[in-house]
Design an enzyme around this catalytic site. Sequence first.
Site, short mmCIF file in Angstrom:
data_model
loop_
_atom_site.label_atom_id
_atom_site.label_comp_id
_atom_site.label_asym_id
_atom_site.label_seq_id
_atom_site.Cartn_x
_atom_site.Cartn_y
_atom_site.Cartn_z
N GLY A 204 0.81 -1.21 0.00
CA GLY A 204 0.00 0.00 0.00
C GLY A 204 0.85 1.27 0.00
O GLY A 204 0.54 2.24 -0.69
N CYS A 205 1.94 1.23 0.76
CA CYS A 205 2.82 2.40 0.85
C CYS A 205 3.56 2.62 -0.46
O CYS A 205 3.80 3.76 -0.88
CB CYS A 205 3.79 2.24 2.02
SG CYS A 205 2.92 2.06 3.60
N THR A 206 3.91 1.53 -1.13
CA THR A 206 4.57 1.64 -2.43
C THR A 206 3.61 2.23 -3.46
O THR A 206 3.98 3.13 -4.24
CB THR A 206 5.08 0.25 -2.88
OG1 THR A 206 6.02 -0.22 -1.91
CG2 THR A 206 5.74 0.32 -4.25
#
Length: 156
Positions: A44-46
């Site tokens: 998700g952060c990527t």
Amino acid sequence: MSVELDKPVSDFTATATGNTTVTLSELQGEQVVIYFYPKASTPGCTTEGGDFRDRKAAFDDANTVILGVSRDGLRAQENFKEKQDFNFALIADTEAALCEQFDVLKPKADGERPGLERSTFLIDAEGRLAREWRGVKVPGHVDEVLEAAQALNAKG
């Protein structure tokens, strides 16, 4: 001391990628997006970081600086930035000072140390908090932040 809408955001200096420090007051005259993400190099952060990366030119056109923040150490942030070709600074908030200032640490269900709630903040060119998004869901989020930054810049 947490942030409030339409109020000045307290100045801070933080360690960032590229052997730099970021000081909020030095960004006066530019809008600032600070987005908090739970952990470098996770799916998700990527995706979220990639969305900001891919729209950076539009944020630049809206006079808006992008800063990503997590509690990861500087080495993890450097690796994440390099691997994903991020074109903005990532802040290593290992002491959670910014997380506390922006009140993004939330209790986890398992009772372990508080987790970082995915959140984004838009600070106007005078250093006041203009918008906040808490409990962010990644799909479509960056477009919403960009629209807010563009609208704010047009008012300024």
